[in-house]
Design an enzyme around this catalytic site. Structure first.
Site, mmCIF file in Angstrom:
data_model
loop_
_atom_site.group_PDB
_atom_site.id
_atom_site.type_symbol
_atom_site.label_atom_id
_atom_site.label_comp_id
_atom_site.label_asym_id
_atom_site.label_seq_id
_atom_site.Cartn_x
_atom_site.Cartn_y
_atom_site.Cartn_z
ATOM 1 N N THR A 261 0.877 -1.184 0.000
ATOM 2 C CA THR A 261 0.000 0.000 0.000
ATOM 3 C C THR A 261 0.910 1.228 0.000
ATOM 4 O OG1 THR A 261 -0.142 -0.230 2.421
ATOM 5 C CG2 THR A 261 -2.007 -1.057 1.131
ATOM 6 N N THR B 182 -1.353 -2.430 5.643
ATOM 7 C CA THR B 182 -1.681 -1.213 6.389
ATOM 8 C C THR B 182 -2.553 -0.327 5.502
ATOM 9 O OG1 THR B 182 0.408 -1.384 7.560
ATOM 10 C CG2 THR B 182 -0.666 0.783 7.550
ATOM 11 N N LEU C 261 4.893 -6.247 12.923
ATOM 12 C CA LEU C 261 6.274 -6.765 12.897
ATOM 13 C C LEU C 261 7.243 -5.718 12.361
ATOM 14 C CD1 LEU C 261 7.245 -7.433 9.737
ATOM 15 C CD2 LEU C 261 5.667 -9.325 10.030
ATOM 16 N N LYS D 243 -3.413 0.909 13.878
ATOM 17 C CA LYS D 243 -2.158 0.660 13.161
ATOM 18 C C LYS D 243 -1.428 1.976 12.865
ATOM 19 C CE LYS D 243 1.152 -0.960 10.841
ATOM 20 N NZ LYS D 243 2.277 -1.620 11.479
ATOM 21 N N PHE E 241 12.570 2.867 21.335
ATOM 22 C CA PHE E 241 12.417 3.885 20.281
ATOM 23 C C PHE E 241 12.860 5.267 20.716
ATOM 24 C CE2 PHE E 241 10.658 2.026 16.413
ATOM 25 C CZ PHE E 241 10.751 0.713 16.821
ATOM 26 N N GLY F 12 19.367 9.154 15.890
ATOM 27 C CA GLY F 12 20.074 8.705 14.698
ATOM 28 C C GLY F 12 19.867 9.673 13.554
ATOM 29 N N CYS G 289 7.828 1.938 5.997
ATOM 30 C CA CYS G 289 6.579 2.134 6.764
ATOM 31 C C CYS G 289 6.441 3.477 7.473
ATOM 32 C CB CYS G 289 6.418 0.984 7.729
ATOM 33 S SG CYS G 289 6.171 -0.552 6.816
ATOM 34 N N ARG H 222 14.453 1.263 1.352
ATOM 35 C CA ARG H 222 13.378 2.226 1.089
ATOM 36 C C ARG H 222 13.417 3.370 2.110
ATOM 37 N NH1 ARG H 222 8.369 -1.938 0.255
ATOM 38 N NH2 ARG H 222 9.573 -3.193 1.706
HETATM 39 P P1 NAD Z 1 6.199 -5.896 -0.249
HETATM 40 O O1 NAD Z 1 6.326 -4.857 -1.276
HETATM 41 O O2 NAD Z 1 7.412 -6.542 0.337
HETATM 42 O O3 NAD Z 1 5.273 -7.092 -0.795
HETATM 43 C C1 NAD Z 1 4.030 -6.898 -1.429
HETATM 44 C C2 NAD Z 1 3.802 -8.062 -2.381
HETATM 45 O O4 NAD Z 1 2.466 -7.982 -2.898
HETATM 46 C C3 NAD Z 1 4.718 -8.051 -3.612
HETATM 47 O O5 NAD Z 1 5.384 -9.283 -3.718
HETATM 48 C C4 NAD Z 1 3.762 -7.820 -4.800
HETATM 49 O O6 NAD Z 1 4.180 -8.464 -5.982
HETATM 50 C C5 NAD Z 1 2.487 -8.425 -4.254
HETATM 51 N N1 NAD Z 1 1.244 -7.995 -4.918
HETATM 52 C C6 NAD Z 1 0.871 -6.755 -5.298
HETATM 53 N N2 NAD Z 1 -0.353 -6.789 -5.849
HETATM 54 C C7 NAD Z 1 -0.774 -8.077 -5.809
HETATM 55 C C8 NAD Z 1 -1.959 -8.762 -6.221
HETATM 56 N N3 NAD Z 1 -2.998 -8.110 -6.759
HETATM 57 N N4 NAD Z 1 -2.030 -10.092 -6.027
HETATM 58 C C9 NAD Z 1 -1.011 -10.765 -5.486
HETATM 59 N N5 NAD Z 1 0.140 -10.176 -5.070
HETATM 60 C C10 NAD Z 1 0.258 -8.854 -5.224
HETATM 61 O O7 NAD Z 1 5.303 -5.254 0.902
HETATM 62 P P2 NAD Z 1 5.366 -5.545 2.477
HETATM 63 O O8 NAD Z 1 6.534 -4.859 3.064
HETATM 64 O O9 NAD Z 1 5.150 -6.983 2.718
HETATM 65 O O10 NAD Z 1 4.080 -4.721 2.972
HETATM 66 C C11 NAD Z 1 2.776 -5.172 2.690
HETATM 67 C C12 NAD Z 1 1.822 -4.366 3.554
HETATM 68 O O11 NAD Z 1 2.088 -4.617 4.932
HETATM 69 C C13 NAD Z 1 1.935 -2.848 3.383
HETATM 70 O O12 NAD Z 1 0.643 -2.303 3.558
HETATM 71 C C14 NAD Z 1 2.812 -2.425 4.538
HETATM 72 O O13 NAD Z 1 2.592 -1.096 4.944
HETATM 73 C C15 NAD Z 1 2.373 -3.383 5.618
HETATM 74 N N6 NAD Z 1 3.373 -3.674 6.642
HETATM 75 C C16 NAD Z 1 4.683 -3.856 6.294
HETATM 76 C C17 NAD Z 1 5.613 -4.179 7.300
HETATM 77 C C18 NAD Z 1 7.075 -4.361 6.974
HETATM 78 O O14 NAD Z 1 7.869 -4.428 7.893
HETATM 79 N N7 NAD Z 1 7.480 -4.436 5.723
HETATM 80 C C19 NAD Z 1 5.193 -4.312 8.625
HETATM 81 C C20 NAD Z 1 3.830 -4.133 8.919
HETATM 82 C C21 NAD Z 1 2.922 -3.820 7.925
HETATM 83 C C1 UGA Z 2 8.107 -0.284 11.932
HETATM 84 C C2 UGA Z 2 7.427 -0.581 13.277
HETATM 85 O O1 UGA Z 2 8.419 -0.669 14.308
HETATM 86 C C3 UGA Z 2 6.658 -1.895 13.214
HETATM 87 O O2 UGA Z 2 5.959 -2.107 14.454
HETATM 88 C C4 UGA Z 2 5.641 -1.822 12.080
HETATM 89 O O3 UGA Z 2 4.942 -3.041 11.933
HETATM 90 C C5 UGA Z 2 6.361 -1.503 10.775
HETATM 91 O O4 UGA Z 2 7.106 -0.254 10.922
HETATM 92 C C6 UGA Z 2 5.363 -1.310 9.685
HETATM 93 O O5 UGA Z 2 4.276 -0.821 9.906
HETATM 94 O O6 UGA Z 2 5.708 -1.680 8.587
HETATM 95 P P1 UGA Z 2 10.299 -1.147 10.671
HETATM 96 O O7 UGA Z 2 10.025 -0.057 9.696
HETATM 97 O O8 UGA Z 2 10.613 -2.507 10.167
HETATM 98 O O9 UGA Z 2 9.048 -1.321 11.673
HETATM 99 O O10 UGA Z 2 11.544 -0.730 11.548
HETATM 100 P P2 UGA Z 2 11.788 0.038 12.936
HETATM 101 O O11 UGA Z 2 12.637 -0.801 13.786
HETATM 102 O O12 UGA Z 2 10.545 0.561 13.525
HETATM 103 O O13 UGA Z 2 12.680 1.281 12.427
HETATM 104 C C7 UGA Z 2 12.128 2.288 11.595
HETATM 105 C C8 UGA Z 2 13.138 3.414 11.444
HETATM 106 O O14 UGA Z 2 13.297 4.129 12.674
HETATM 107 C C9 UGA Z 2 14.545 2.934 11.055
HETATM 108 O O15 UGA Z 2 15.111 3.841 10.151
HETATM 109 C C10 UGA Z 2 15.301 2.944 12.381
HETATM 110 O O16 UGA Z 2 16.678 3.096 12.228
HETATM 111 C C11 UGA Z 2 14.669 4.155 13.039
HETATM 112 N N1 UGA Z 2 14.764 4.117 14.514
HETATM 113 C C12 UGA Z 2 14.110 3.164 15.221
HETATM 114 C C13 UGA Z 2 15.496 5.098 15.177
HETATM 115 O O17 UGA Z 2 16.099 5.992 14.546
HETATM 116 N N2 UGA Z 2 15.533 5.072 16.548
HETATM 117 C C14 UGA Z 2 14.878 4.135 17.281
HETATM 118 O O18 UGA Z 2 14.951 4.190 18.530
HETATM 119 C C15 UGA Z 2 14.158 3.161 16.594
#
Ligand code: NAD
Ligand code: UGA
Length: 450
Positions: A86, A121, A152, A206, A251, A255, A262, A329
């Protein structure tokens, strides 16, 4: 239970694997066929500690399969998780194209009574929107839509999924609540707190969680700026306030500004949602601007150092947005490196895992396989990611490889004293520089003696 996962990225793969570990039969589909082919050969599209082994184990146990057939994936699943991307839209809003597309695509194949679980999300109101999309495509309302946001972190995804602080489940009907309770039953039995609420609340939880965590980081980074001027040490301030349980220690590590896929995207979306509902999130609006400015300010701090001649080489150690991931990213490096190049510096760089991903975003960089090799001939070295490998750097070896002596440690990994002992001029975050330390020591002594 038979579960279908749409999306095989960080969240889709982790969730699939963990649900398989909980005993479910998971079928995972992605639009990217190459990704699926590689997954069936045991090759993951991303680096996440422990995930490759866990995927392999789940497949060996017959609990996890990857399929390019959406119909096979969805047809007999009681729950269909949507874990597609997303991304940010142009105005900071969320681009729901992929998730709406996925919802439309699964519609004809859903079995009657299936629960579509939104793991991605998404902004408030999305579950309602997806409900309408699926009902229109299916010409039936014999399904449910629920929200189950994921908390996560990359780098510790498996642990975060299996041992979370809580699981938030947004349901608007009893059937969804029963199905999701069954899915998470082993975790419920283990005492993991489950919060059942409506889908609107779950969607807002979220974003509020990510916005609040990002706010803590933005706050401590501003405190770090003050420490640099006033002579404090931001780690001590963070420890001192973090011991207050109402604040908490997590947190609060200063840095180069938060990055990743995210926090930047989700804070922008939260601010956008606030604006569009006439409830501006002004703290978050300020945070977003401060975080962007911070990366520029740090680039400026390096390029304006008078001991660093234009044309000199600057070595960047760490391009991932945080340690233990190959994800770049919105990492600080993506802003700082181009700004250094624009200011006339040559850039050499190293990262233990993220160089391949970074090459698509950073151009004209000399990539090196080893940090010491990267430091050869450098006028300045800049640490941007908190990799353990960098914490253990041999500073004598590093100083010997360098041409100059400037060390910008923007993750506070190294000892200023050890750096000084090796002839390096150390600049940390929220730590007074060596010359200031002497001045503050005198002031402290004077204060102590009255
Ligand atoms: P990502 O880009 O790693 O993976 C997304 C996957 O979805 C890709 O492999 C893409 O090819 C696939 N996709 C897209 N459209 C599709 C469709 N119509 N059918 C089947 N597959 C399709 O993304 P991500 O990091 O896993 O994040 C996914 C969601 O979870 C986002 O909304 C993100 O904000 C949320 N989220 C991410 C994290 C994280 O740490 N990365 C943590 C919590 C929540
Ligand atoms: C973050 C949230 O921590 C997760 O709970 C959430 O699920 C996720 O976003 C999401 O929604 O995708 P993530 O992006 O994997 O997870 O990594 P973090 O550990 O949160 O770090 C995010 C950024 O903040 C990094 O650039 C990290 O270096 C920075 N950070 C983190 C700091 O500068 N200081 C801190 O104390 C913690």
């Amino acid at each position: 239970m038979k579960i279908s996962m749409i999306g095989a990225g960080y969240v889709g793969l982790t969730t699939s694997t963990c649900l398989a570990q909980l005993g479910h039969e998971v079928s995972c589909h992605d639009v990217d066929e190459d990704r699926l082919v590689n997954l069936t050969k045991g090759r993951l599209p991303l680096f996440e500690p422990g995930l490759a082994g866990a995927v392999a184990a789940a497949r060996r146990a017959g609990k996890l399969e990857f399929t390019s057939s959406l119909q096979d994936c969805v047809a007999d699943a009681q729950a269909v998780f949507l874990a597609v991307g997303t991304p940010s839209g142009p105005g900071g809003d969320i681009d729901l194209t992929d998730i709406e597309h996925a919802a439309r695509q699964i519609s004809p194949y859903l079995m009657s009574g299936a629960v579509v679980v939104v793991k991605s999300t998404v902004v408030v109101g999305t579950c309602t929107r997806l409900r309408k999309i699926i009902a229109t495509a299916r010409r039936s309302t014999d399904f449910s839509v629920a929200s189950n946001p994921e908390f996560l972190r990359e780098g510790s995804a498996l642990q975060d999924f299996m041992c979370p602080d809580r699981v938030v489940i947004g349901v608007d009907d009893g059937h969804s609540q029963a199905v999701l309770s069954d899915i998470y039953r082993p975790m419920i039995d283990d005492g993991v707190p489950m919060m059942f609420t409506g889908s609107t609340n779950a969607e807002l939880i979220k974003y509020a969680a990510n916005a609040f965590l990002a706010l803590k980081i933005g706050f401590i980074n501003d405190v770090a700026n003050l420490c640099e001027k006033a002579g404090g040490d931001v780690s001590a301030i963070a420890a001192g306030i973090g011991l207050d349980r109402r604040i908490g220690a997590a947190f609060l590590t200063a840095g180069p500004g938060y990055g990743g896929s995210c926090f930047p995207k989700d804070t922008r979306a939260f601010a956008h949602t606030g604006r569009s509902y006439g409830a501006p999130q002004l703290l978050i609006e300020a945070l977003i601007a401060r975080n962007e400015d911070r990366k520029l300010m740090l680039a400026q701090r390096i390029s304006s150092d008078r001991s660093l001649p234009r044309g000199a080489t600057v070595t960047v150690l760490g391009v991932a947005f945080k340690a233990n991931t190959d994800d770049v990213r919105e990492s600080a490096a993506l802003t700082i490196v181009p700004n250094l190049q624009k200011a006339g510096f040559k850039v050499r760089a190293h990262d233990p895992k993220a160089m391949a991903n970074a090459t698509a975003h950073l151009h004209g960089v000399h990539w090196c396989e080893c940090p010491y090799q990267a430091c050869e001939g450098a006028g300045a070295v800049v640490i941007l990611t908190e990799w353990e490998d960098y914490r253990g750097l041999d500073l004598a070896r590093l100083a010997q490889a360098m041409h100059g002596s400037l060390l910008f440690d923007f993750r506070n990994l190294l000892s200023p004293d050890e750096a000084a002992a090796n002839g390096l001029r150390y600049v940390g975050i929220g730590r007074p520089v060596a010359a200031d330390l002497a001045r503050f020591d005198v002031a402290d002594r004077l204060a102590a003696t009255g």
